[in-house]
Write an enzyme that holds these catalytic residues in place. Structure first.
Site, PDB file in Angstrom:
ATOM      1  N   TRP A   1       0.824  -1.215   0.000  1.00 50.96           N
ATOM      2  CA  TRP A   1       0.000   0.000   0.000  1.00 50.96           C
ATOM      3  C   TRP A   1       0.856   1.263   0.000  1.00 50.96           C
ATOM      4  O   TRP A   1       0.355   2.368  -0.202  1.00 50.96           O
ATOM      5  CB  TRP A   1      -0.958   0.000   1.193  1.00 50.96           C
ATOM      6  N   ASP A   2       2.158   1.100   0.197  1.00 48.08           N
ATOM      7  CA  ASP A   2       3.080   2.235   0.157  1.00 48.08           C
ATOM      8  C   ASP A   2       2.893   3.054  -1.127  1.00 48.08           C
ATOM      9  O   ASP A   2       2.981   4.281  -1.123  1.00 48.08           O
ATOM     10  CB  ASP A   2       4.535   1.750   0.185  1.00 48.08           C
TER      11      ASP A   2
ATOM     12  N   GLU B   1       2.034  -1.751  13.194  1.00 46.66           N
ATOM     13  CA  GLU B   1       2.111  -3.218  13.214  1.00 46.66           C
ATOM     14  C   GLU B   1       2.666  -3.753  14.532  1.00 46.66           C
ATOM     15  O   GLU B   1       2.814  -4.965  14.692  1.00 46.66           O
ATOM     16  CB  GLU B   1       2.956  -3.699  12.045  1.00 46.66           C
TER      17      GLU B   1
ATOM     18  N   LYS C   1       5.067   1.729  15.961  1.00 47.15           N
ATOM     19  CA  LYS C   1       6.044   1.525  14.890  1.00 47.15           C
ATOM     20  C   LYS C   1       6.053   2.690  13.915  1.00 47.15           C
ATOM     21  O   LYS C   1       7.110   3.121  13.447  1.00 47.15           O
ATOM     22  CB  LYS C   1       5.726   0.228  14.140  1.00 47.15           C
ATOM     23  N   GLN C   2       4.871   3.203  13.577  1.00 44.65           N
ATOM     24  CA  GLN C   2       4.771   4.263  12.573  1.00 44.65           C
ATOM     25  C   GLN C   2       3.471   5.022  12.786  1.00 44.65           C
ATOM     26  O   GLN C   2       2.631   4.626  13.585  1.00 44.65           O
ATOM     27  CB  GLN C   2       4.780   3.680  11.167  1.00 44.65           C
TER      28      GLN C   2
END
Length: 758
Positions: free
Chosen positions: A355-356, A484, A588-589
């Protein structure tokens, strides 16, 4: 404190070193990777190297479906894990000096120079070794042509302190393996060879996926060398060249490799086509002429896409490195291709599509390339809609579920918590359609292919939600958000938010093009259900903190900032058990902040700031996709120090090995983040309802400038201490907004710099 590793010098246009770093050879190989969109390779040596390294060469669109191996099979698991295949080694040029093999791992070196020239798309390397008391100097020049995509050109030059016998074995070596194979399998089988060609094919598979064939043809031009023999041994074809070098006599050997695949040609004609490409495009041109044509095409790319930064060479090198590697991976020439997270630089992530592309790649390519490039990315997903239907059916759901990892549209990732819980990627596919339409003003794709995709995704969301009678609201249980480091949670705020947005956007789009309803078999009942979900979707929120809650139980965790974690524990994913990570509060992000970024115009500055100040301190940024989102939001909030810190992290993530994993390959898709940080962060560019800018100048920078393509216009944005200037380089007059004031851009507009852009 984050530990970084910088093994190359700082230069605005080059990645260069004078040290052969044997301890970090893999890292050197990753950072000097080359590609041309059709093929690519790590920065491997032509000659033998017996030390630890990763020989890696890859062909776009060539992959293998490797059987999924898990201890406990669950219904709905993908049958195979798709992986990019390490292709034949065609740069092989082993050197012998007076009969002794050159090996830079063991030989005595007097000097060494390695340089990736990003301006020209060129890898240069030279060294001097001592053999039998003689100094032998060798120089290699290598490029992958963007004029003739099937061509790799290599020039070797040899001199010596006294007369020295030089022998070179130049070969095509098909005996290669993937480092990530399950049991050291060989994924290639021999098809045929000749004195100058080798043809190989992927081994059969049980999943109905076509077998890919690859052919390579090699040709040489020699000065001071004679061809003294050929060898053919199934996977190995070589030609031997011998000559004498001395201090007054430089001998040269040029090697031209042309590669063809069964994606473009009939299998039985691959070798013939490879030779034909050489004869038609290479044979009557010198190495210098081929290089000049290649460099000119790179110059044209840079003229449009370059970002110039004054006063900070590290920042300048970082953005150009990322732009170079992005364009080396993908430039939109083939709608069958997409942007692999590692590109041509390694095997991690299987080389497939994530999906990046939609969340990070599309806004970048929209601004710095022709709109057709982005349209090809959208076509890629539309072409794979049947696979998305299959993925949803595997879970017993309606509509379309786009895959987390794919080559064909069918999911081929074998971690359950990511494969079938991280469903927010479905929203990114829809958001890319919106982004393209809003940026270009072209709604023809939305009206046709786009609505097919949107309606299919909306049907998935409508079936995936759960209506809570207790809360009288729609919820989603058992999901994984962008973070994640938390799996199988209930009501991830971002997932719920983007699902509701997709349903709303689909309804708005149907209203624009009502004639499409019948063709898509959209009923009034269906639209009513979608609207009800939009109206009654549940979004976790804490009134006391004033923040959107990442998921139902996030606030029950022991909340603490990352600064309380010992530096020796970072990155967490390399020091903590997965269980410990999942139970922690660390992110994580960008997760909630991913939604705040995408739907920025739906939140107040106060809401953005509260959520940023709450979540960013707990974020470890161990996803390469994380720093840019935080940089853009920090810039909007006037947090210059944090914005610049996050820019440096996204721009130099690989060059400084922030996450201690670049030896596995570069983080290609996240490289778009450095451009997004400057354009959307520092320059405050927004393009949803017209074109808006609100720039600031980082304290350590003298200036910066960049171009964008926007609705048939080419615009140059320049920012320095004197102010902000917009120049209309090409196209018709356009209304633009600078610091919330509108201007007619007919030639140029210049306004004073507003130091805090809000």
């Amino acid at each position: 404190m984050i530990l970084t590793q910088q093994i190359f010098g700082i230069h605005p246009w080059k990645v260069a070193t004078t040290e052969l770093d044997k301890e970090n050879r893999r890292l050197q190989e990753s950072l000097t990777s080359l590609g041309n969109g059709y093929m690519g390779m790590r920065g491997n040596f032509e000659e033998a190297y017996s030390g630890d390294h990763h020989q890696g060469t890859y062909m776009a669109g060539v992959w293998y479906p490797d059987k999924t191996r898990v201890g406990w099979w669950k219904n709905g698991y993908p049958e195979y894990f798709g992986k990019v295949i390490n292709a034949l080694n065609y740069i092989y040029m082993h050197i012998y000096v007076d009969g002794e093999k050159v090996d830079l791992y063991t030989d005595e070196l007097k000097d060494f120079d390695l340089s990736l020239d990003m301006q020209k798309g060129l890898l240069e390397r030279s060294f001097t070794i001592v053999k039998n008391g003689k100094d032998v100097s060798v120089k290699f020049t290598r490029f992958l042509s963007i004029q003739t995509k099937e061509l790799c050109a290599i020039k070797m030059e040899v001199t010596a302190s006294e007369k020295t016998a030089i022998r070179v074995e130049s070969a095509l070596d098909g005996d290669v393996r993937n480092e990530d194979s399950n049991y050291d399998e060989m994924f290639w089988e021999f098809v045929g060879n000749s004195d100058n060609t080798l043809v190989v094919e992927t081994i059969p598979n049980n999943f109905g996926i076509e077998q890919f064939s690859v052919a390579a043809a090699m040709h040489h031009n020699a000065t001071g060398f004679e061809n003294t023999g050929n060898t053919k041994d199934s996977f190995f074809v070589s030609q031997v060249f011998e000559g004498t070098a001395d201090k007054d006599n430089t001998i040269t050997l040029e090697k031209y490799i042309t590669l063809t695949t069964s994606r473009d040609y009939k299998k039985e004609q691959l070798a013939e086509e490879a030779n034909a490409i050489y004869n038609a495009n290479v044979s009557d041109r010198s190495f210098e002429e081929l290089l000049a044509a290649h460099a000119e095409l790179w110059a044209q790319r840079w003229e449009l896409a370059d970002i110039v930064i004054g006063g900070d060479d590290e920042a300048q090198q970082g953005i150009r490195f990322n732009l170079f590697q992005l364009f080396a991976t993908y430039y939109g020439d083939d709608e069958r291709l997409n942007i692999g997270p590692k590109g041509f630089t390694g095997e991690k992530y299987g080389g497939a599509t994530y999906w990046d592309t939609e969340a990070y790649g599309v806004p970048f390519y929209l601004a710095v390339t022709d709109p057709q490039v982005t349209r090809n990315l959208l076509k890629y997903r539309h072409n794979q809609l049947p696979g998305a239907f299959h993925n949803a059916q595997q879970q017993g759901l309606k509509g379309a579920l786009y895959p987390m990892v794919t080559f064909t549209g069918v999911e081929c990732h074998n971690e359950w918590e990511i494969t079938f819980e991280e469903i927010h990627r479905n929203g990114a596919i829809a958001y890319a359609i919106y982004n393209y339409s809003a940026y270009t003003g072209d709604e023809s794709y939305l009206e046709n292919e786009g609505l097919e995709v949107l309606s299919a995704i909306s049907r998935f969301w409508a079936d995936r939600v759960h209506f809570s009678k207790r809360e009288q609201a729609y919820m989603m249980h058992g999901v994984t958000g962008p973070n994640e480091y938390e799996n199988n949670v209930n009501n991830n705020w971002y997932t719920n938010r983007i699902a509701a947005w997709v349903l709303r956007y689909t309804l708005e789009s149907i209203a624009k093009f009502p004639a499409r309803e019948a063709a898509l078999e959209i009923t009034e009942d269906e639209k009513a259900k979608w609207q009800d979900i939009v109206d009654r979707m549940y979004f976790p929120y804490d009134k006391e903190l004033g923040v959107f809650v990442q998921h139902d139980t996030f606030l029950d965790k022991d909340l603490m900032p990352v600064e309380d974690v010992p530096a020796s524990d970072l990155p967490l994913n390399q020091h903590w058990s997965w269980d410990k990570i999942l139970r922690s509060c660390f992110i994580k992000q960008a997760d909630v902040l991913q939604g705040v970024y995408l739907f920025s115009d739906e939140f107040t500055l106060e809401e953005k700031e509260r959520n940023f100040d709450f979540y960013e301190p707990m974020t470890v940024h161990e996803s390469s996709l994380s720093p840019c989102i935080h940089a853009i939001l920090a810039a909007e909030l006037g947090k210059e120090e944090k914005a610049v810190e996050m820019y440096k992290r996204t721009a130099r993530l690989d060059l400084d090995n922030y996450n201690n994993d670049t030896e596995d390959g570069l983080h290609i898709t996240s490289m778009t983040g450095s451009w997004l940080t400057i354009a959307e962060g520092f320059a405050g560019m927004r393009a949803k309802n017209g074109l808006h800018f609100a720039p600031f100048l980082p304290t350590d920078w003298d200036n910066y400038e960049f171009h964008i393509n926007y609705r048939g216009r080419l615009i140059l944005i320049s920012v320095d201490a004197e102010g902000v200037r917009l120049d209309l380089v090409k196209g018709d007059t356009l209304t633009v907004t600078l610091y919330n004031e509108t201007h007619e851009l007919t030639d140029s507009v210049h306004v004073p710099l507003n130091k805090v852009a809000k």
